[in-house]
Design a protein around this motif. Structure first.
Motif, PDB file in Angstrom:
ATOM      1  N   LEU A 105       0.826  -1.209   0.000  1.00  0.00           N
ATOM      2  CA  LEU A 105       0.000   0.000   0.000  1.00  0.00           C
ATOM      3  C   LEU A 105       0.859   1.258   0.000  1.00  0.00           C
ATOM      4  N   LEU A 106       1.883   1.280   0.840  1.00  0.00           N
ATOM      5  CA  LEU A 106       2.754   2.455   0.894  1.00  0.00           C
ATOM      6  C   LEU A 106       3.458   2.682  -0.442  1.00  0.00           C
ATOM      7  N   ALA A 107       3.841   1.582  -1.110  1.00  0.00           N
ATOM      8  CA  ALA A 107       4.502   1.712  -2.409  1.00  0.00           C
ATOM      9  C   ALA A 107       3.564   2.228  -3.482  1.00  0.00           C
ATOM     10  N   GLU A 108       2.278   1.954  -3.352  1.00  0.00           N
ATOM     11  CA  GLU A 108       1.308   2.544  -4.275  1.00  0.00           C
ATOM     12  C   GLU A 108       1.323   4.061  -4.155  1.00  0.00           C
ATOM     13  N   GLY A 109       1.552   4.551  -2.943  1.00  0.00           N
ATOM     14  CA  GLY A 109       1.582   5.995  -2.737  1.00  0.00           C
ATOM     15  C   GLY A 109       2.894   6.622  -3.151  1.00  0.00           C
ATOM     16  N   ASP A 110       4.005   6.075  -2.686  1.00  0.00           N
ATOM     17  CA  ASP A 110       5.334   6.591  -3.012  1.00  0.00           C
ATOM     18  C   ASP A 110       6.350   5.490  -2.736  1.00  0.00           C
ATOM     19  N   PRO A 111       6.909   4.861  -3.781  1.00  0.00           N
ATOM     20  CA  PRO A 111       7.848   3.750  -3.588  1.00  0.00           C
ATOM     21  C   PRO A 111       9.108   4.134  -2.818  1.00  0.00           C
ATOM     22  N   SER A 112       9.530   5.375  -2.927  1.00  0.00           N
ATOM     23  CA  SER A 112      10.713   5.798  -2.180  1.00  0.00           C
ATOM     24  C   SER A 112      10.448   5.749  -0.681  1.00  0.00           C
ATOM     25  N   ILE A 113       9.313   6.268  -0.266  1.00  0.00           N
ATOM     26  CA  ILE A 113       8.981   6.251   1.158  1.00  0.00           C
ATOM     27  C   ILE A 113       8.777   4.823   1.636  1.00  0.00           C
ATOM     28  N   ALA A 114       8.154   3.991   0.820  1.00  0.00           N
ATOM     29  CA  ALA A 114       7.937   2.595   1.207  1.00  0.00           C
ATOM     30  C   ALA A 114       9.252   1.848   1.367  1.00  0.00           C
ATOM     31  N   GLN A 115      10.261   2.223   0.593  1.00  0.00           N
ATOM     32  CA  GLN A 115      11.561   1.556   0.676  1.00  0.00           C
ATOM     33  C   GLN A 115      12.276   1.879   1.984  1.00  0.00           C
ATOM     34  N   ILE A 116      12.042   3.060   2.526  1.00  0.00           N
ATOM     35  CA  ILE A 116      12.804   3.529   3.691  1.00  0.00           C
ATOM     36  C   ILE A 116      12.686   2.607   4.902  1.00  0.00           C
ATOM     37  N   PRO A 117      11.480   2.109   5.274  1.00  0.00           N
ATOM     38  CA  PRO A 117      11.416   1.243   6.451  1.00  0.00           C
ATOM     39  C   PRO A 117      11.780  -0.218   6.202  1.00  0.00           C
ATOM     40  N   HIS A 118      12.180  -0.572   4.975  1.00  0.00           N
ATOM     41  CA  HIS A 118      12.503  -1.976   4.707  1.00  0.00           C
ATOM     42  C   HIS A 118      13.627  -2.470   5.612  1.00  0.00           C
ATOM     43  N   SER A 119      14.729  -1.736   5.659  1.00  0.00           N
ATOM     44  CA  SER A 119      15.842  -2.181   6.497  1.00  0.00           C
ATOM     45  C   SER A 119      15.501  -2.075   7.981  1.00  0.00           C
ATOM     46  N   HIS A 120      14.602  -1.176   8.333  1.00  0.00           N
ATOM     47  CA  HIS A 120      14.122  -1.083   9.712  1.00  0.00           C
ATOM     48  C   HIS A 120      13.576  -2.442  10.143  1.00  0.00           C
ATOM     49  N   TYR A 121      12.711  -3.010   9.325  1.00  0.00           N
ATOM     50  CA  TYR A 121      12.122  -4.303   9.666  1.00  0.00           C
ATOM     51  C   TYR A 121      13.117  -5.448   9.548  1.00  0.00           C
ATOM     52  N   THR A 122      14.016  -5.358   8.586  1.00  0.00           N
ATOM     53  CA  THR A 122      15.009  -6.410   8.418  1.00  0.00           C
ATOM     54  C   THR A 122      15.921  -6.509   9.643  1.00  0.00           C
ATOM     55  N   PHE A 123      16.350  -5.373  10.162  1.00  0.00           N
ATOM     56  CA  PHE A 123      17.266  -5.422  11.303  1.00  0.00           C
ATOM     57  C   PHE A 123      16.548  -5.619  12.636  1.00  0.00           C
ATOM     58  N   LEU A 124      15.252  -5.424  12.672  1.00  0.00           N
ATOM     59  CA  LEU A 124      14.497  -5.863  13.837  1.00  0.00           C
ATOM     60  C   LEU A 124      14.453  -7.388  13.886  1.00  0.00           C
ATOM     61  N   GLU A 125      14.484  -8.024  12.704  1.00  0.00           N
ATOM     62  CA  GLU A 125      14.529  -9.485  12.668  1.00  0.00           C
ATOM     63  C   GLU A 125      15.844 -10.010  13.224  1.00  0.00           C
ATOM     64  N   VAL A 126      16.942  -9.287  12.989  1.00  0.00           N
ATOM     65  CA  VAL A 126      18.231  -9.691  13.577  1.00  0.00           C
ATOM     66  C   VAL A 126      18.110  -9.700  15.095  1.00  0.00           C
ATOM     67  N   LEU A 127      17.501  -8.671  15.637  1.00  0.00           N
ATOM     68  CA  LEU A 127      17.313  -8.603  17.090  1.00  0.00           C
ATOM     69  C   LEU A 127      16.428  -9.734  17.578  1.00  0.00           C
ATOM     70  N   ARG A 128      15.356 -10.021  16.852  1.00  0.00           N
ATOM     71  CA  ARG A 128      14.447 -11.091  17.256  1.00  0.00           C
ATOM     72  C   ARG A 128      15.181 -12.424  17.337  1.00  0.00           C
ATOM     73  N   ARG A 129      16.077 -12.664  16.374  1.00  0.00           N
ATOM     74  CA  ARG A 129      16.707 -13.967  16.264  1.00  0.00           C
ATOM     75  C   ARG A 129      18.007 -14.086  17.056  1.00  0.00           C
ATOM     76  N   GLN A 130      18.723 -12.975  17.242  1.00  0.00           N
ATOM     77  CA  GLN A 130      20.049 -13.071  17.846  1.00  0.00           C
ATOM     78  C   GLN A 130      20.254 -12.163  19.058  1.00  0.00           C
ATOM     79  N   GLY A 131      19.345 -11.255  19.316  1.00  0.00           N
ATOM     80  CA  GLY A 131      19.517 -10.351  20.440  1.00  0.00           C
ATOM     81  C   GLY A 131      19.298 -11.046  21.772  1.00  0.00           C
ATOM     82  N   THR A 132      19.962 -10.572  22.813  1.00  0.00           N
ATOM     83  CA  THR A 132      19.711 -11.072  24.154  1.00  0.00           C
ATOM     84  C   THR A 132      18.367 -10.523  24.644  1.00  0.00           C
ATOM     85  N   PRO A 133      17.786 -11.105  25.681  1.00  0.00           N
ATOM     86  CA  PRO A 133      16.538 -10.543  26.219  1.00  0.00           C
ATOM     87  C   PRO A 133      16.668  -9.069  26.568  1.00  0.00           C
ATOM     88  N   ALA A 134      17.811  -8.668  27.138  1.00  0.00           N
ATOM     89  CA  ALA A 134      17.993  -7.260  27.508  1.00  0.00           C
ATOM     90  C   ALA A 134      18.089  -6.378  26.278  1.00  0.00           C
TER      91      ALA A 134
END
Length: 403
Positions: A78-107
């Motif tokens: 949906l965001l890319a329908e509006g502006d693909p540049s803006i939709a691209q910006i949070p992609h790495s945000h979510y990707t690196f939250l996955e690193v934390l989910r999988r490898q981060g300590t509880p703290a």
């Protein structure tokens, strides 16, 4: 850089989709002007952070709603329908939250997820120039006392100018993976860390306002608490790559849908070609054929994105080598289809609109430029290879972040 104090807390997936649709409509209003003048979308990114859409992946135990990948992919589409540049910006945000989910300590998860819930944005610093392959990092995290020091130069750092935290992928000298390759980690650095600077030098022909510039790291000190192992993600079956890829596919699907809609608008305003013998361009049988073919491609891509996202969700619920492989293959198929649809629809747009649609003032070339730029992110040709091997012999695809 975002300055959100209290981001909205989204309570359900329906609310997330409604907010994404509303923001997409707002972002679309000045998308052409921002692209033409390369006007960075500071206000729009601020609105995205305030909306709470950056926190959709926060686990329930940390105060989030941990939406399904299917919902997250639709938000990106949906965001890319509006502006693909803006939709691209949070992609790495979510990707690196996955690193934390999988490898981060509880703290670590507790701390960084609280940052996300507050509206803080993460951006990437991964790619380097001059290395023999894109998966090689000359940037190193060197142990110094109880902490680390990082030096290096990263390119294509999408969204870094807007971010509160920069996720830097780097090699850990003297450590190796089970396969013998240099081990890697991710350092999460505050945007204001001494020695960290961001150069606004992105000059892509498309996605002009993603701020995908250069991150320079000059003896930046990194607390050990901000360092998370990266290489172990791929030691066992994972959905890390398939989730990242299905979000890329959703971006392309959004571009394709928006481009086709623009083509339809242009066709309704166009003069019919005299040989068609019709009063309105939309009744030209040859244009009807073009529109129908493009619509099939767009609808197919959208359906495959949803199917791929559901496969990622299924693998996340019950992760095995087989379920992870299916998620990767389904995401790859969606990415190939969406890439093709975005390029087809953004080209057919001009056939539907006729000569006047090529006006520089209209700036309709941005659809094709955005599609062509984004689809170069990782090559479809290799995805087709893995899909073919899986189809013919059941060969399990490799584990990496691009599949």
């Amino acid at each position: 850089m975002t300055t959100v104090q209290n981001a909205h807390r989204i309570t359900g997936e329906d609310e997330a989709l409604a907010l994404a649709a509303d923001l997409a409509a707002q972002f679309a209003e000045e998308a052409a002007a921002r692209d033409a003048g390369r006007l960075l979308p500071h206000e729009q990114v601020q609105a995205l952070a305030t909306s709470g859409l950056l926190a959709l992946g926060v686990p329930v135990e940390h105060g989030g709603i941990d939406v399904r990948t299917e919902t997250l992919a639709e938000v990106f589409r949906l965001l890319a329908e509006g502006d693909p540049s803006i939709a691209q910006i949070p992609h790495s945000h979510y990707t690196f939250l996955e690193v934390l989910r999988r490898q981060g300590t509880p703290a670590q998860r507790e701390f960084f997820y609280s940052e996300v819930l507050a509206g803080r944005q993460f951006a990437n610093a991964q790619s380097e120039r001059g290395t023999k392959a894109i998966d090689i990092d000359d940037t190193s995290l060197v142990k110094e006392g109880g902490d680390f020091v990082v030096d290096g130069r990263k390119f294509y750092s999408t969204g870094a100018l807007f971010a509160d935290w920069i996720a830097v992928r780097a090699t850990l000298p003297g450590t190796t993976t089970p396969s013998g390759k240099p081990a890697k980690a991710v350092a999460y650095l505050p945007r204001t860390a001494p020695g960290l600077s961001i150069v606004d030098d992105w000059d892509g022909m498309g996605q002009k306002t993603t701020a995908s510039g250069t991150v320079v790291l000059d003896a930046v000190r990194v607390p050990a608490f901000h360092v998370v192992p990266f290489s172990p993600i791929f030691d066992t079956p994972t959905t890390y790559g398939s989730q990242a890829q299905i979000l890329h596919a959703a971006l392309d699907a959004g571009i394709s849908s928006s481009a086709l809609s623009e083509g339809v608008r242009q066709a309704r305003r166009a003069r019919p070609y005299f040989e068609a013998g019709v009063a309105d361009a939309v009744d030209d049988p040859l244009l009807i054929q073009l529109a129908g073919e493009a619509a099939v491609s767009v609808r197919s891509a959208t359906a495959l994105v949803r199917e791929g996202a559901r496969s990622v969700d299924a693998a996340r619920r019950e992760l095995t080598e087989q379920s992870a492989a299916i998620a990767s293959i389904d995401a790859a198929a969606a990415k190939v289809a969406a890439a093709r649809a975005s390029l087809e629809a953004s080209s057919v747009l001009f056939e539907l609109g006729g000569t006047r649609s090529a006006s520089e003032t209209s700036n309709l070339s941005r659809y094709w430029r955005d599609a062509r730029t984004h689809t170069l992110h990782d090559p479809s040709r290799w995805k087709i290879q893995h899909i073919g091997r899986w189809t013919l012999s059941g060969t399990v695809p490799p584990r990496h972040g691009l599949l």
